[in-house]
Design a protein around this motif. Sequence first.
Motif, PDB file in Angstrom:
ATOM      1  N   GLN A  20      -5.215  -5.548   1.976  1.00 50.91           N
ATOM      2  CA  GLN A  20      -4.161  -4.833   1.253  1.00 50.91           C
ATOM      3  C   GLN A  20      -4.479  -3.345   1.143  1.00 50.91           C
ATOM      4  O   GLN A  20      -3.563  -2.509   1.107  1.00 50.91           O
ATOM      5  N   MET A  21      -5.729  -2.997   1.105  1.00 51.68           N
ATOM      6  CA  MET A  21      -6.104  -1.586   1.016  1.00 51.68           C
ATOM      7  C   MET A  21      -5.825  -0.849   2.333  1.00 51.68           C
ATOM      8  O   MET A  21      -5.354   0.304   2.315  1.00 51.68           O
ATOM      9  N   ALA A  37       5.046  -4.063   4.588  1.00 53.49           N
ATOM     10  CA  ALA A  37       5.484  -5.279   3.895  1.00 53.49           C
ATOM     11  C   ALA A  37       4.331  -6.219   3.564  1.00 53.49           C
ATOM     12  O   ALA A  37       4.478  -7.113   2.727  1.00 53.49           O
ATOM     13  N   VAL A  38       3.168  -6.001   4.200  1.00 51.94           N
ATOM     14  CA  VAL A  38       2.006  -6.841   3.909  1.00 51.94           C
ATOM     15  C   VAL A  38       1.566  -6.682   2.452  1.00 51.94           C
ATOM     16  O   VAL A  38       1.004  -7.609   1.843  1.00 51.94           O
ATOM     17  N   ALA A  39       1.818  -5.515   1.867  1.00 45.86           N
ATOM     18  CA  ALA A  39       1.307  -5.206   0.525  1.00 45.86           C
ATOM     19  C   ALA A  39       1.802  -6.190  -0.530  1.00 45.86           C
ATOM     20  O   ALA A  39       1.031  -6.591  -1.416  1.00 45.86           O
ATOM     21  N   GLU A  40       3.069  -6.583  -0.452  1.00 49.81           N
ATOM     22  CA  GLU A  40       3.643  -7.422  -1.519  1.00 49.81           C
ATOM     23  C   GLU A  40       3.012  -8.811  -1.565  1.00 49.81           C
ATOM     24  O   GLU A  40       2.478  -9.218  -2.617  1.00 49.81           O
ATOM     25  N   ALA A 111       4.129  -4.925  -7.349  1.00 48.41           N
ATOM     26  CA  ALA A 111       4.795  -5.525  -6.190  1.00 48.41           C
ATOM     27  C   ALA A 111       6.048  -6.285  -6.604  1.00 48.41           C
ATOM     28  O   ALA A 111       7.085  -6.217  -5.937  1.00 48.41           O
ATOM     29  N   TRP A 112       5.967  -7.004  -7.740  1.00 53.02           N
ATOM     30  CA  TRP A 112       7.097  -7.819  -8.174  1.00 53.02           C
ATOM     31  C   TRP A 112       8.259  -6.980  -8.698  1.00 53.02           C
ATOM     32  O   TRP A 112       9.413  -7.298  -8.447  1.00 53.02           O
ATOM     33  N   ARG A 124       1.803   2.715  -0.561  1.00 55.58           N
ATOM     34  CA  ARG A 124       0.629   3.524  -0.900  1.00 55.58           C
ATOM     35  C   ARG A 124       0.120   3.215  -2.299  1.00 55.58           C
ATOM     36  O   ARG A 124      -1.091   3.194  -2.538  1.00 55.58           O
ATOM     37  N   VAL A 125       1.024   2.982  -3.234  1.00 55.61           N
ATOM     38  CA  VAL A 125       0.605   2.608  -4.587  1.00 55.61           C
ATOM     39  C   VAL A 125      -0.204   1.319  -4.548  1.00 55.61           C
ATOM     40  O   VAL A 125      -1.298   1.224  -5.135  1.00 55.61           O
TER      41      VAL A 125
END
Length: 654
Positions: A20-21, A37-40, A111-112, A124-125
């Motif tokens: 995620q980083m 989209a991987v971040a969520e 993310a939610w 980025r957040v």
Amino acid sequence: MVTELGHFALILAFLVAIVQMVVPAIGAHKRWSGWMAVAEPAATIQFILTLLAFGALTHAFIVSDFSLRLVVLNSHSAKPMLYKISGTWGNHEGSMLLWVLIVTLFGAMAAWFGGNLPPTLRARVLSVQSAIAVAFFAFILFTSNPFLRLAVPPFDGQDLNPLLQDPGLAFHPPFLYLGYVGLSICFSFAVAALIEGRVDAAWARWVRPWTLAAWVFLTIGIALGSWWAYYELGWGGFWFWDPVENASFMPWLFAAALLHSAIVVEKRESLKSWTILLAILAFGFSLIGTFIVRSGLLTSVHAFANDPERGVFILGILVFFTGGALMLFAARANAMQAKGVFGLVSRESALVANNILLAVSSLVVFVGTMWPLVAEMFLDRKLSVGPPFFNSAFTPFMLVLGLILPVGAMLPWKRAKVGRVIRALAPAFVIAVLLAALVWTMQTGRTILGPVGVFLGAWLVGGALTDLWSRTGQNRDIGRLLRLPRADWGKSVAHGGLGITMVGVAGLMAWQVEDIRVANIGERFEVGSYELELIGVEQVRGPNYFSTMAEVAVYDDGVEVAHLYPEKRDYPVAKMPTTEAAIDYKFLRDVYVVIGDPQDGGGWVMRTYIKPLANWIWGGSILMALGGLISLTDRRFRVAAGAKKTTAKAVPAE
């Protein structure tokens, strides 16, 4: 089996955090939507895995699994269930797991509920937030693993520190960490905005709810810790300027400044650079607090005593994130030009003054906390900085803040006529002066502290009420108050709570009565306007301690008003005594009794305090937290509210 699953989940969470980083950050840079989209899902999976690890550790404490080293060192089979559970975070390793759990929780919530954030900013957040998690996952797994097993488990554990076996301390750390770590998401928003070169009203609207939530949790956590110290330690005080107390107070002050500064960015597109800097410093001081608590460099009654190697690791995390963010800020600060122009007399100027007072007062606390360490390291001198320094150096900033706050809260944006606001506040000012004069004439001692505290408290409460009353318009339409945004109500409640806390602090410090004596059974003695009688002392057995419990009657004008049972407890497993003060809580005063040791000539040492307005301190803190919660329910401050409308107006800074 459960323990191994928890350990495995923690390792998997670490690996997911690395993904995620890296992946969303690259995706945001390359504008690859799939990678962003991987971040969520990664944020959600990371939180679930960390929650499983924390749940497994909690299970080990509940079932008293003494094959786990951490359980042996911090639990016992005879300990009450509440303290078995709280023992999970009542130690270094478990509390760090709670810390990283909250980091992942805030990342998952971003993310939610961040669906209306621009995709690159959101990626980025979440990437920055995961970088923080990666650092602490590494710290836990490589230096502070809570899942270490013992080859030969003992029959029973060594028990939890008896000072931590208290309801106040069971709930104090989780609330405090929610505030500490909640500031990490503000930091992530700030760093993401610096990377993008974009800070605007929409960004401020997104960051404000997170700041407000962190500030509310910090307020509750600090208040719980202060209340615990008041009734548990037996010293009779509510705040000792202890290094660990200061470690939580400094980010609270910066968070309050950030909260007010973000308002200016949202309303007027000004103070952008300053607001970003405050977001960095607020979380930076949270990391400094973590370093103070866990490095072993500064001693405290409720610090974690650990080896310096762990402190060096945390220092490295502090330098990397805070130093890196400040370097990025220095590179980008000139690009964040303010759009809004405002006059010297305006709400913007008042908020700037508010920010300066809060930030400088926090730095004063930082200097006082760290100066003994600096003096010992570089000057080879052992110094002690205690309450006299903090009271004299910190109090003036709070006095000025209390004076200007009601005026600043009512000033219009951009340009204002201060005379109109002063005329509206004149009744509140007159009432505050009259109350202070009344207290001055009634008090027996001629200290100025009590009247000044009453004046400031009445001024703040009166100013908050005047601000609300001014919203009714010239026709005094009370119905308009019901239609006010909840944030306006929250602001008034929080400001009023600050005033009540100031009255409580000043009243307690100015008018407290203290008595220390050898009391004989059946003997009455006077303390202030009350009489006390030691009726008897008996030995009592608790679930995991032995207690010397006294029975004390309190009389007012010959009428019994309270029956108190102070204790001295001895925990045989931990081999540590504790003092349990007995307190008769009333609206205007507390009667506070502590039993000491028996004397050779008969009788028992007793300490008695009459504490005026003590409960106002925590009542005001509750109101401040309540004000923040009311503001959080305002639809304008929800993370996604209005984001789509304002995003289109954002202009890149370069």
